[in-house]
Scaffold this active site. Structure first.
Site, PDB file in Angstrom:
ATOM      1  N   ASP A 168      54.241   7.062  15.145  1.00  0.00           N
ATOM      2  CA  ASP A 168      53.380   6.613  16.243  1.00  0.00           C
ATOM      3  C   ASP A 168      53.401   7.603  17.401  1.00  0.00           C
ATOM      4  OD1 ASP A 168      52.414   4.390  15.019  1.00  0.00           O
ATOM      5  OD2 ASP A 168      53.716   2.962  16.047  1.00  0.00           O
ATOM      6  N   ASP A 179      50.147  -1.522   7.026  1.00  0.00           N
ATOM      7  CA  ASP A 179      51.216  -1.420   8.028  1.00  0.00           C
ATOM      8  C   ASP A 179      52.295  -2.468   7.771  1.00  0.00           C
ATOM      9  OD1 ASP A 179      52.502  -0.507  10.312  1.00  0.00           O
ATOM     10  OD2 ASP A 179      50.718  -0.626  11.571  1.00  0.00           O
TER      11      ASP A 179
HETATM   12  C1  GLA Z   1      51.727   0.261  14.295  1.00  0.00           C
HETATM   13  C2  GLA Z   1      51.112   1.510  13.702  1.00  0.00           C
HETATM   14  C3  GLA Z   1      50.076   2.057  14.651  1.00  0.00           C
HETATM   15  C4  GLA Z   1      49.018   1.002  14.893  1.00  0.00           C
HETATM   16  C5  GLA Z   1      49.649  -0.269  15.416  1.00  0.00           C
HETATM   17  C6  GLA Z   1      48.637  -1.385  15.475  1.00  0.00           C
HETATM   18  O1  GLA Z   1      52.483   0.552  15.412  1.00  0.00           O
HETATM   19  O2  GLA Z   1      52.097   2.461  13.425  1.00  0.00           O
HETATM   20  O3  GLA Z   1      49.497   3.231  14.144  1.00  0.00           O
HETATM   21  O4  GLA Z   1      48.348   0.751  13.680  1.00  0.00           O
HETATM   22  O5  GLA Z   1      50.726  -0.697  14.593  1.00  0.00           O
HETATM   23  O6  GLA Z   1      49.157  -2.572  15.935  1.00  0.00           O
END
Ligand code: GLA
Length: 690
Positions: free
Chosen positions: A515, A454
């Protein structure tokens, strides 16, 4: 026939792709490579007779080559966007490039240029991606002197010049967090239109690809020129359309005013700006890009991506070993093949304010480390994966306390936080070594099959080299990690779809698309994603209803049908699902596995736009097809008929109920699909050659 040929005098070079040709003239007088032809297959003899494009008036006010050369530099009467500009220490610049040679390889052309005025050499690279419609281009610039430090004020990978058309129309995507991939189709203005990211990362706000047509192309009919930049840092793509006609596409790493130092004796190489010309509409253009990714970009294109479970929406930061074991057992019951523990397993990371950077299992949550959970997951028949965010640090972390100088910062400015975190400076070798070392240990110690990598904030207070160099540092760590762990698979993520590009896809296996897991919102997000990127890279989870982000209630089957049209994942809190829902879900996971090769490795046909009342997509491969149909607004029970362009007209197909259809009829009249009454209804019809 060779892929690259030149005329006997060496002045005309033709590159042959799967379906067409691209021809250039090496214009020694102008120090320019000028486009001759980008279209149907052409012989080198025919190309050698083609005239160069001429401006209608050769007036002193005009740039005679503007929009009609492959690498316009800052010199002479050139007034358009520059592929190359330099600046010496005294602030002056300017180039007088001349072609000094060229070399043909089996699939490559390299044109060498040198500056008559200073110590600069340039190499323009062209490479035909064999068996695809794509030509890859990039450029390398070398300081050939021993003193006189200089910097590049402009350095593009390439400029693609389009053939003359009556009109030009631009297709591209824009977006934001949770609203990625919104497709736009607008006339190209007579101007310079720049799509860009000044964020140090690919971004949600724009994506580095463009498609250009003459305004008449349709989904399955018409010519499309498209280009995509393989880069994950700041970038820009400028579409120049001049008053006199020419239209060109410049692609570069770095946003405006990002300069690159070029010390004596060094070379700077751009990323690849790949392009293709296709006929057969936007659908064919997308399929050709998917095909190119499968043949040239993705590390493991033939692998079926596993059905994954990810715990983020179920637990957020409330991670415990018992809770994860319970979710893993339920996920295994549904048929998941990979179990991924998301954020919250490490350091003092019990919320987003602390712990990022401290990559050891949280001792209160995992007193015996992660191995017992990993082994439990494996004993359930699944692979084990973890979320990591290796480029970031919370100021409240041991890492930051030990290395406050490792973050992007400028001496006179406060460091701006985003999601309570700062960006680690991957242009530093010590930061890269630190990252590689703990990632390597983590993968080894837990025998990890998978990482979700990420990157949850854009850059601020960056020094000039970070806008491009950070992404190159990330590439280095990813490449070395993969080399050490060939069985490791990686998902790219940046708060959802903030890091989707051909550079990231060359070193990862799939992407967390957004997300936003609301299945209705996903229809347009996924529609935008698939314009360029292959379905086996597009991860989609089935989550809870009402959706935690949007509050929308969506039937389970509809949620599945949306997620099954990419790489299926489950992301709901399974502990709260009813037995009936778990049983339905297990059945749909089983169905997905049976059609997975068609979806993940097949040809995608978008049967409607994302805004239609009833939207539909078909995937076709090897005599089988999967057709998804979704209707969001309420309506009566109805049977709609969907023409399926991708099928073999001579074949007979059978659906799961035994109904038979002739391919020719499915292509012309279409497949009847019955939708139930009500809002948010969906259907999945699978077809097999009878
Ligand atoms: C980001 C990712 C999510 C999750 C969060 C965790 O927003 O896109 O899928 O992994 O971080 O903090």
């Amino acid at each position: 026939m060779p892929l690259v040929e030149s005329s006997p005098d060496g002045a005309t070079v033709v590159l042959h792709t799967r379906t067409g040709s691209y021809a250039v003239r090496l214009d020694h007088a102008a120090g320019a490579v000028r486009p001759l032809h980008w279209g149907e297959p052409i012989t080198v003899a025919a190309a050698a007779e083609l005239p160069l494009w001429q401006p209608p008036y050769d007036m002193a006010f005009e740039g005679p080559y503007d929009g009609s050369e492959d690498f316009p530099f800052d010199g002479g009467r050139r007034f358009g966007p520059r592929a190359l500009g330099i600046r010496y220490a005294d602030g002056t610049g300017g180039l007088d490039l001349t072609i000094t040679g060229h070399h043909l390889g089996p699939d490559t052309l390299v044109v060498d240029l040198a500056d008559r005025a200073g110590p600069v050499a340039v190499h323009l690279h062209y490479r035909v991606a064999a068996d695809t419609d794509v030509i890859e281009r990039w450029s390398a610039v070398r300081h050939t002197g021993t003193d006189q430090p200089l910097e590049l004020t402009d350095h593009a990978a390439a400029v693609w010049c389009l053939p003359p058309r009556d009109d030009y129309r631009l297709s591209h995507v824009t977006g934001g967090w949770c609203r990625e991939g919104r497709l736009h189709r607008t006339a190209v203005p007579v101007a310079e239109t720049t799509l860009t990211s000044r964020r140090g990362m690919t971004s949600h706000s724009a994506n580095p690809w463009v498609m250009i047509d003459d305004g008449t192309t349709e989904e399955e009919n018409g010519e499309v020129f498209s280009a995509a930049l393989a880069f994950s840092g700041s970038w820009r793509v400028t579409v120049l359309r001049t008053h006199d006609g020419p239209c060109s596409l410049l692609g570069a790493a770095g946003h405006d005013r990002v300069t690159t130092p070029l010390p004596p004796g060094t070379t700077v190489t751009s990323p690849v700006f790949a392009a293709q010309r296709t006929t057969g509409g936007f659908g064919a253009a997308s399929r050709a890009w998917h095909d190119y990714q499968r043949r040239r970009i993705l590390p493991h294109p033939d692998e079926d991506r596993p059905v994954l479970y990810n715990s983020w929406e179920a637990t957020e930061f409330d991670v415990s070993e018992t809770g994860q074991r319970r979710l893993a057992e339920l996920a295994a019951r549904l048929g998941a093949e990979l179990f991924v523990v998301d954020d919250g397993w490490f350091g003092a990371r019990t919320n987003d304010r602390a712990g990022l950077g401290d990559w050891f299992p949280n001792p209160a949550r995992f007193p015996d480390g992660l191995r017992p959970l990993a082994d439990h997951v494996r004993s359930l028949g699944m692979r084990f994966g973890l979320w990591v965010e290796p480029e970031m640090v919370n100021p409240d972390s041991d890492l930051y306390r030990a290395h406050p100088d490792w973050v992007l910062h400028l001496p006179t400015l406060p460091a701006t936080e985003g999601r309570n975190q700062l960006v680690l400076d991957y242009t530093r070798a010590d930061v890269r070594e630190w990252a590689l070392s703990w990632l390597d240990d983590l993968v080894r110690s837990c025998d990890l099959a998978f990482l979700k990598w990420d990157c949850n904030r854009p850059f601020t207070e960056a020094r000039p080299q970070s806008w491009i160099g950070h992404a190159l540092g990330v590439y280095e760590v990813l490449d070395r990690l993969r080399e050490r762990h060939p069985r490791l698979r990686i998902e790219a993520c940046s708060s959802g779809g903030g890091r989707v590009d051909l550079g990231a896809l060359a070193r990862t296996d799939q992407v967390w698309t957004s997300d936003n897991t609301d299945a209705v919102d996903r229809l347009s997000i996924q529609h935008g994603y698939g314009q360029l990127y292959a379905p086996e890279t597009m991860v989609a989870w089935v989550t809870d209803s009402p959706n935690p982000l949007t509050g929308r209630e969506v039937p389970l089957e509809f949620r599945f049908h949306v997620a099954m049209s990419g790489v299926l994942g489950i992301g709901g809190d399974l502990a709260t699902w009813s037995d009936a829902d778990l049983a339905t879900a297990a059945g749909l996971v089983g169905q997905y596995k049976s059609i997975r090769p068609v979806i993940q490795h097949g040809d995608l046909y978008r049967l409607t736009g994302p805004e239609a009342t009833v939207t539909a997509s078909a995937y076709v491969a090897g005599g089988a097809a999967a057709v998804f149909v979704w209707r969001v607004p309420g309506g009566p029970a109805e049977t709609i008929t969907l023409p399926l362009p991708g099928l073999d007209p001579g074949a007979v197909y059978r659906d799961a109920t035994g109904r038979q259809f002739h391919g020719a009829g499915l292509r012309s009249t279409g497949l009847p699909v019955t939708l139930a009454a009500g809002p948010m209804v969906s259907a999945l019809v699978t077809l097999e050659r009878a």
